[in-house]
Design an enzyme around this catalytic site. Structure first.
Site, PDB file in Angstrom:
ATOM      1  N   GLY A   7       0.862  -1.175   0.000  1.00 27.60           N
ATOM      2  CA  GLY A   7       0.000   0.000   0.000  1.00 27.60           C
ATOM      3  C   GLY A   7       0.900   1.227   0.000  1.00 27.60           C
ATOM      4  N   ALA A   8       0.925   1.920  -1.145  1.00 30.39           N
ATOM      5  CA  ALA A   8       1.819   3.084  -1.272  1.00 30.39           C
ATOM      6  C   ALA A   8       1.029   4.385  -1.156  1.00 30.39           C
ATOM      7  CB  ALA A   8       2.567   3.018  -2.599  1.00 30.39           C
ATOM      8  N   ASN A  10      -1.197   7.218   1.392  1.00 31.30           N
ATOM      9  CA  ASN A  10      -0.721   8.251   2.325  1.00 31.30           C
ATOM     10  C   ASN A  10       0.140   7.669   3.434  1.00 31.30           C
ATOM     11  OD1 ASN A  10      -1.906  10.402   1.030  1.00 31.30           O
ATOM     12  ND2 ASN A  10      -3.809  10.294   2.204  1.00 31.30           N
ATOM     13  N   VAL A  11      -0.360   6.648   4.111  1.00 34.11           N
ATOM     14  CA  VAL A  11       0.371   6.102   5.259  1.00 34.11           C
ATOM     15  C   VAL A  11       1.606   5.323   4.796  1.00 34.11           C
ATOM     16  CG1 VAL A  11       0.252   4.579   7.279  1.00 34.11           C
ATOM     17  CG2 VAL A  11      -1.717   6.003   6.690  1.00 34.11           C
ATOM     18  N   GLY A  12       1.425   4.465   3.792  1.00 32.43           N
ATOM     19  CA  GLY A  12       2.522   3.611   3.330  1.00 32.43           C
ATOM     20  C   GLY A  12       3.701   4.425   2.821  1.00 32.43           C
ATOM     21  N   ARG A  82     -10.314   5.753   6.418  1.00 30.92           N
ATOM     22  CA  ARG A  82     -11.614   6.218   6.909  1.00 30.92           C
ATOM     23  C   ARG A  82     -12.017   7.512   6.214  1.00 30.92           C
ATOM     24  NH1 ARG A  82     -12.487   6.661  13.213  1.00 30.92           N
ATOM     25  NH2 ARG A  82     -10.340   7.358  13.343  1.00 30.92           N
ATOM     26  N   ASN A 120      -6.853  -0.650   8.993  1.00 27.59           N
ATOM     27  CA  ASN A 120      -7.943  -0.664   9.975  1.00 27.59           C
ATOM     28  C   ASN A 120      -9.106  -1.560   9.545  1.00 27.59           C
ATOM     29  OD1 ASN A 120      -7.418   0.987  12.286  1.00 27.59           O
ATOM     30  ND2 ASN A 120      -7.257   2.728  10.902  1.00 27.59           N
ATOM     31  N   ARG A 151      -0.243  10.427  20.282  1.00 25.41           N
ATOM     32  CA  ARG A 151      -1.279  11.484  20.342  1.00 25.41           C
ATOM     33  C   ARG A 151      -1.570  11.863  21.792  1.00 25.41           C
ATOM     34  NH1 ARG A 151      -4.941   8.877  15.475  1.00 25.41           N
ATOM     35  NH2 ARG A 151      -3.953  10.082  13.814  1.00 25.41           N
ATOM     36  N   HIS A 175      -7.808  -0.262  19.270  1.00 29.17           N
ATOM     37  CA  HIS A 175      -7.467   0.961  18.529  1.00 29.17           C
ATOM     38  C   HIS A 175      -8.749   1.529  17.917  1.00 29.17           C
ATOM     39  CE1 HIS A 175      -5.198   3.742  16.081  1.00 29.17           C
ATOM     40  NE2 HIS A 175      -5.522   3.149  14.953  1.00 29.17           N
TER      41      HIS A 175
HETATM   42  N1  APR Z   1      -2.793  -4.577  -2.628  1.00 31.03           N
HETATM   43  C1  APR Z   1      -1.928  -3.533  -2.540  1.00 31.03           C
HETATM   44  N2  APR Z   1      -2.334  -2.275  -2.332  1.00 31.03           N
HETATM   45  C2  APR Z   1      -3.648  -2.050  -2.209  1.00 31.03           C
HETATM   46  C3  APR Z   1      -4.604  -3.101  -2.261  1.00 31.03           C
HETATM   47  C4  APR Z   1      -4.125  -4.412  -2.494  1.00 31.03           C
HETATM   48  N3  APR Z   1      -4.933  -5.447  -2.570  1.00 31.03           N
HETATM   49  N4  APR Z   1      -5.832  -2.553  -2.106  1.00 31.03           N
HETATM   50  C5  APR Z   1      -5.664  -1.235  -1.920  1.00 31.03           C
HETATM   51  N5  APR Z   1      -4.348  -0.926  -1.992  1.00 31.03           N
HETATM   52  C6  APR Z   1      -3.706   0.378  -1.887  1.00 31.03           C
HETATM   53  C7  APR Z   1      -4.480   1.494  -2.582  1.00 31.03           C
HETATM   54  O1  APR Z   1      -4.290   1.472  -4.004  1.00 31.03           O
HETATM   55  C8  APR Z   1      -3.910   2.737  -1.923  1.00 31.03           C
HETATM   56  O2  APR Z   1      -2.833   3.308  -2.662  1.00 31.03           O
HETATM   57  O3  APR Z   1      -3.635   0.804  -0.539  1.00 31.03           O
HETATM   58  C9  APR Z   1      -3.390   2.212  -0.567  1.00 31.03           C
HETATM   59  C10 APR Z   1      -4.087   2.847   0.615  1.00 31.03           C
HETATM   60  O4  APR Z   1      -3.702   4.164   0.637  1.00 31.03           O
HETATM   61  P1  APR Z   1      -4.704   5.371   0.981  1.00 31.03           P
HETATM   62  O5  APR Z   1      -5.964   5.203   0.247  1.00 31.03           O
HETATM   63  O6  APR Z   1      -3.933   6.650   0.817  1.00 31.03           O
HETATM   64  O7  APR Z   1      -5.011   5.106   2.539  1.00 31.03           O
HETATM   65  P2  APR Z   1      -4.115   5.506   3.793  1.00 31.03           P
HETATM   66  O8  APR Z   1      -4.538   6.822   4.313  1.00 31.03           O
HETATM   67  O9  APR Z   1      -2.697   5.275   3.459  1.00 31.03           O
HETATM   68  O10 APR Z   1      -4.604   4.415   4.865  1.00 31.03           O
HETATM   69  C11 APR Z   1      -4.263   3.044   4.724  1.00 31.03           C
HETATM   70  O11 APR Z   1      -4.055   2.664   7.080  1.00 31.03           O
HETATM   71  O12 APR Z   1      -4.474   4.053   8.887  1.00 31.03           O
HETATM   72  C12 APR Z   1      -4.968   3.023   8.079  1.00 31.03           C
HETATM   73  O13 APR Z   1      -7.366   3.383   8.128  1.00 31.03           O
HETATM   74  C13 APR Z   1      -6.222   3.443   7.328  1.00 31.03           C
HETATM   75  O14 APR Z   1      -6.816   1.213   6.629  1.00 31.03           O
HETATM   76  C14 APR Z   1      -6.241   2.441   6.211  1.00 31.03           C
HETATM   77  C15 APR Z   1      -4.747   2.244   5.912  1.00 31.03           C
END
Ligand code: APR
Length: 312
Positions: A7-8, A10-12, A82, A120, A151, A175
């Site tokens: 998952g690249a 925001n968080v990744g 979320r 989450n 936090r 959490h």
């Molecule tokens: N395999 C790989 N990547 C995936 C898959 C999958 N099967 N499904 C979704 N993704 C990728 C999306 O393409 C997206 O780039 O996961 C990424 C999630 O990134 P964001 O939508 O920016 O979400 P983010 O804010 O990073 O949150 C990710 O962390 O804090 C938790 O609640 C939050 O569950 C969420 C996770």
């Protein structure tokens, strides 16, 4: 040392950026299903290498798990974030399918990896990753409590007008906005109990603000936060790859500790090269234990959805 981040988003990507800056591994691989997305994020991060002076190599791949082969640690952030008004619990069905598929794929190429779960609802996703992978319990760690504790320390630092680095404090339990337990009794300002400095109304206000900390940011940002979650993920990975033996509240499998069984939930653990090295006993008082039991019930109810939906 090799670290992969699934998952690249925001968080990744933020987690990868902090890990590169700290040079936690020579190779950091970002993987996403969105075509070209992880490649773009990796390139953006690498274009800071000359500015920030780090030598880790960050690369991006589109759904090609062979590029993650031989990872020592894999951070799972894939899934939907979320949206305002949404609870972490509402994400369960969608994110469970994603986390299960991702865990299977990771282990095909990195059977010895330690998994750090951020997606989450984090406690349930950690339990799912543990159950579906069959990994030993020391190798699957949910990150949420580190973020919640950070936090909590921030909120205490503003309430005390003190530097956050002088504050000790831990948030245990689930959490979730209603399930986490900021342990005000154990919070200190450089050893001085905060409950002896602040009045009880202020302490309660800080605890409440901590519990809705994620939701407050989701409302302000339109999506869930990513800078502190990314930094908290990087702190956990650092404790593993540098064998730091730090005590962090993390979601791990309980088998009798804290009077609970068969769930992953936030408790203080010692983190080192083996992942979970020890679960630490905080000797909760009756009130804290009762809150913890309620929190565990809520997490177990959510885990039950995994069985109802035939996910595990
Ligand atoms: N395999 C790989 N990547 C995936 C898959 C999958 N099967 N499904 C979704 N993704 C990728 C999306 O393409 C997206 O780039 O996961 C990424 C999630 O990134 P964001 O939508 O920016 O979400 P983010 O804010 O990073 O949150 C990710 O962390 O804090 C938790 O609640 C939050 O569950 C969420 C996770």
């Amino acid at each position: 040392m090799k670290i992969s981040v699934i998952g690249a988003g925001n968080v990744g990507a933020t987690c990868a950026k902090f890990m590169a800056q700290k040079e936690l591994a020579s190779d950091i691989v970002l993987l996403d299903i969105k075509e070209g997305f992880a490649e773009g994020k990796a390139m953006d991060i690498m274009q800071t290498a000359a500015l920030l002076n780090f030598n880790s190599r960050v690369s991006g791949v589109t759904n090609d798990y062979s590029k993650t082969a031989g990872s020592d640690v894999v951070v799972v952030t894939s899934g939907l974030p979320r949206k305002p008004g949404m609870t972490r619990e509402e994400l369960i069905g969608t994110n469970a399918d994603i986390v299960k598929e991702v865990t299977d794929n990771i282990l095909k190429y990195s059977p010895n990896a330690i998994l750090v779960i951020i997606s989450n609802p984090m406690d349930t996703m950690t339990y799912l990753a543990l159950k579906s992978s069959g990994l030993p319990k020391n190798k699957v760690i949910g990150m949420g409590g580190i973020l919640d504790s950070s936090r909590f320390k921030y909120n205490l630092s503003t309430g005390l007008n003190a530097p956050a680095s002088d504050i000790e404090g831990a948030v245990i339990g689930g959490h979730g906005d209603t399930t986490m337990i900021p342990l005000t009794r154990l919070a200190t300002y450089n050893g001085v109990p905060v409950e002896s400095i602040l009045d009880s109304a202020k302490v309660d206000e800080i605890a409440s603000a901590t519990m809705v900390g994620g939701a407050t940011l989701t409302k302000l940002l339109g999506t869930s936060a990513w800078i502190a979650p990314g930094a908290a993920g990087a702190a956990l990975v650092q404790a593993i790859v540098r064998d730091e033996k730090k005590i962090f509240p993390c979601s791990v499998l309980l088998e009798g500790e804290y009077q609970q069984n068969d769930l992953c939930i936030g408790v203080p653990i010692i983190v080192g090269k083996n992942g979970v090295e020890k679960i630490v006993d905080y000797n909760l008082n009756a009130d804290e234990q009762s809150k913890f039991n309620k929190s565990a019930d809520a997490v177990k109810n959510m885990n039950a959805v995994l069985k109802e939906q035939n996910i595990i």
